[in-house]
Enzyme design. Sequence first.
Site, short mmCIF file in Angstrom:
data_model
loop_
_atom_site.label_atom_id
_atom_site.label_comp_id
_atom_site.label_asym_id
_atom_site.label_seq_id
_atom_site.Cartn_x
_atom_site.Cartn_y
_atom_site.Cartn_z
N ARG A 208 69.82 32.80 2.82
CA ARG A 208 69.66 33.75 1.62
C ARG A 208 70.39 33.51 0.43
NH1 ARG A 208 67.15 38.85 0.33
NH2 ARG A 208 68.53 40.31 -0.96
N VAL A 241 65.67 39.88 -6.37
CA VAL A 241 65.42 39.55 -5.16
C VAL A 241 65.37 40.71 -4.19
CG1 VAL A 241 66.42 38.05 -3.19
CG2 VAL A 241 66.50 37.27 -5.60
N SER A 242 64.33 41.12 -3.45
CA SER A 242 64.17 42.22 -2.98
C SER A 242 65.34 42.39 -1.74
CB SER A 242 62.67 42.43 -2.19
OG SER A 242 61.77 42.68 -3.32
N ALA A 243 65.63 43.62 -1.39
CA ALA A 243 66.35 43.93 -0.42
C ALA A 243 65.89 43.46 1.11
CB ALA A 243 66.88 45.62 -0.48
N GLN A 247 62.00 43.34 2.56
CA GLN A 247 61.22 42.49 3.19
C GLN A 247 60.96 42.08 4.34
OE1 GLN A 247 64.44 39.70 1.24
NE2 GLN A 247 62.91 39.05 -0.23
#
Length: 578
Positions: A208, A241-243, A247
């Site tokens: 990530r 960027v989504s948590a 996700q």
Amino acid sequence: MKLKADVVNYFSPTVTDSSFTAHMLASAANLRRVRELVGEINLDAEAVETARLVVSELIANAVTACGDRVPLIVEVGTRGDELRVAVDDPAPTRLPKRGGSPLNDPTAESGRGLLLLDLLANRWDVTPTSIGKRVTAWLPVAGGRAEELTEERKEMSVVSDTSVDQVSGDIQEDVERKKLLDQLIAELVRLDGHLSPEVEAAIRAVPRHLFTPGVPLAQAYAAEDAPIVKKDQHGVTISSVSAVRIQAMMLEQAQIRPGMRVLEIGSGGYNAALIAELVGEGGEVTTIDIDADVTDRARRFLAVAGYPRVHVGTVDGEYGFPDRAPFDRIIVTVGAWDIPPAWVEQLADDGRIVVPLRNRGLTRSVAFERQQNQLVSRDYRLCGFVPMQGVGECRERLVLLHGEDAGLRVDDGQPADAEALGTALTGPKSEAWSGVTVGRGARFDGLHLWLALNLPHFAVLAAQQSAVDLGLVAHAWNLGVPAAFQGGSFAYLTYRQVSGEPNSYEFGAYGHGPAGAELAGQVVRLIQSWDGTHLDARIEVHPAGTPDSELPGGALVLDKRHTRVTISWPQQQARETP
């Protein structure tokens, strides 16, 4: 798709006799590879050493600006009587300053690199790119200044050979990342109570941090952190960027299996890589976004992280991606007010779409399955997303009540008198209590949905902590507080601790304005009619124009641009039927 064991040393060069371009991660090993490639260009020994010094320092500058493991593009090649050296990194705001910085100056990126460029380059500059910045230096190929600086090169070669090692550390020993991943997985299980082996394996496989350059490693692997990618001219976040928690939750809802074809609408790169892990080598992943900056970033980071097979498209998500349809799964990672026809048309007959759908101001991630020309919910979860852009954009109206401290988010074009409502907020308040209690830590977002779909004029009270500190409101919840409004009055949901029971709370409502007491009573009566869960609502999406006779009986109907959304509680209706 299994991540290569040497992903931390990802290095993909394109080489000719007079130049090379390398897509890479910053590491000591890759620095050595770059320096070796410089030696293969048809240059004399002095020019080779000059280029090696400069490229080493530019990489060190990028590592200092962005952190280790940063994805870079390195270009070296001859142009006429000059050698051009360029390094692209994803940190547009960390700009080096031209000038004679001391060799040990830590305030201007690497410091030594700036002075070295002034000494060795004919000229150098910094230019913005769609995904960050590029530092370019033009060096003499032979003669003149190149020969004058032999001593400086010898002195600085010691600095450049050690700088990247000192800044990036021993990247191959990724002990910290593994520890953070273990903590992340434990936190995801604690928050949601479940994490499938498939989704866990994907989260462990995808690096990530490569999709969040410049973000501290601990923050990149935090369950609830959503690093911002881009803001608009007003400072409003339009891409992030989504948590990881969100996700993971949506991937569980999607139930992705190996070999599937998946479309992601709203690209960031990381989630597409997770999907690629889930579909495996036999599957296909397409990720699209309307913003070229976002897709350029996603395309670059996916390649660096080892997922070049993910197809990235720059298009308006309203229209899906027909060239690669049909899709077994569609995952939408932007807030949507409606379901465009293209999404349904491009979904396989037995497909599933997961979308953060906003109904009357409340957003839920809904997992829909296709049943002929309609969608039927199978699961829904609480969430929040940046709103969709483009043709499908339909934003809520924020009615400010007290500057930036508090406001009402009003959906579906409902009229609201901002001045009268603001006056009501600063006036006396009334209160009403329901007798309905909930235990500490219990979920009650079902109550929010129950209120939203049953109050005639529903809004969401959005308040900052400053409003609480000023005594204007009782709460400042991140996703907002359900509220009813009418003319110059409003009331909102609240709670209080039950006397003598520290782990029990009673729901009630505070009202403001001439009709505040009446609205508070309206909220309380609905609280009393709530069965304690209401997580079993059935949400259906029908094409616009569907006759009422073909919609579920007793359902709330929300008419939108493309669809008619119905929401009902079949279990409650069954209990109420004699």
